[in-house]
Design an enzyme around this catalytic site. Sequence first.
Site, PDB file in Angstrom:
ATOM      1  N   ALA A   1      -4.828   0.828   6.753  1.00  9.71           N
ATOM      2  CA  ALA A   1      -5.318   1.392   5.492  1.00  9.71           C
ATOM      3  C   ALA A   1      -6.823   1.206   5.349  1.00  9.71           C
ATOM      4  O   ALA A   1      -7.404   0.224   5.818  1.00  9.71           O
ATOM      5  CB  ALA A   1      -4.610   0.730   4.316  1.00  9.71           C
TER       6      ALA A   1
ATOM      7  N   GLY B   1      -1.166  -0.455   9.012  1.00 12.60           N
ATOM      8  CA  GLY B   1      -0.693   0.928   9.015  1.00 12.60           C
ATOM      9  C   GLY B   1      -0.906   1.624  10.339  1.00 12.60           C
ATOM     10  O   GLY B   1      -0.166   2.558  10.683  1.00 12.60           O
TER      11      GLY B   1
ATOM     12  N   GLU C   1      -0.581  -7.493   6.941  1.00  8.06           N
ATOM     13  CA  GLU C   1      -0.721  -7.146   5.520  1.00  8.06           C
ATOM     14  C   GLU C   1      -0.630  -8.339   4.576  1.00  8.06           C
ATOM     15  O   GLU C   1      -1.303  -8.391   3.544  1.00  8.06           O
ATOM     16  CB  GLU C   1       0.326  -6.094   5.131  1.00  8.06           C
TER      17      GLU C   1
ATOM     18  N   GLU D   1       2.023   0.703  12.292  1.00 12.18           N
ATOM     19  CA  GLU D   1       3.176   1.382  11.702  1.00 12.18           C
ATOM     20  C   GLU D   1       3.259   2.841  12.149  1.00 12.18           C
ATOM     21  O   GLU D   1       4.360   3.373  12.355  1.00 12.18           O
ATOM     22  CB  GLU D   1       3.125   1.278  10.180  1.00 12.18           C
TER      23      GLU D   1
END
Length: 266
Positions: A72, A117, A140, A120
């Site tokens: 992110a 992310g 995170e 991910e």
Amino acid sequence: MSQPRSGSEFVVVRRHEGGVAELVLDRPKAMNAVSTAMARAIGSACAALAADPSVRVVVLSSTAERAFCVGADLKERNALSDAELVRQRPTTRGAYGGVLELPMPTVAAVHGFALGGGFELALACDVIVADETAVVGLPEVSVGVIPGGGGTQLLPRRVGAARAAELIFTARRVEAAEALSLGLVDSVVPAGRDTAEALALAARMAANSPVGLRAAKRALRLGHGMDLSAGLEIEDAAWRTVAFSGDRAEGVAAFNEKRRPNWPGQ
């Protein structure tokens, strides 16, 4: 030979021979940090690829020299109000879900940092090819959130619940060799070879029946975690979608005639 490219800011789609499409993360100055605009671009590109019957396999790659994707965009997040963060959530979910829900096989080509992310996005793919420079992880909790792009669900499906818990709770980064030994990635190739090797793997996949590939992926995804009886019913349903297809008829004919199949893709 690559075909003409298309896309938008932050995302490029390159077409390769044999039905392989390369979805390229293209925000190199930010090491592909996923901003709202980039998330929207990823989601849109995935929707277009999913609707294109000519695409047999998708490779997810990166133009950033030092990273696949660092997750992110925390600079953008730092400026968002709580209300803006809530409004952003469907867009970010659309990016990660867009990759996860692609109906054809997907291969991630990972080098450098694939964190949060970014990892991910790779986990949303069916196979992860990493090069020797790769560093992966879900850090995170170290910034007060949790993996929210599918990480808490996808990681344990790869490595088991206890291993996933250890990796998520410690927020540690894992280098390529250990990542391979833990099953976080599926192969490790020499530095700089991740995209080339992922494309070669995709080409081998794409040589097979497009109908068969999509049905096999559907059975694998839907059957995962089911008891054996339920899983076999899912497999049977997927088999029925291909058993009377043009691809099945062509595949059997080509086998008997000792030639390469010319898949109709239906």
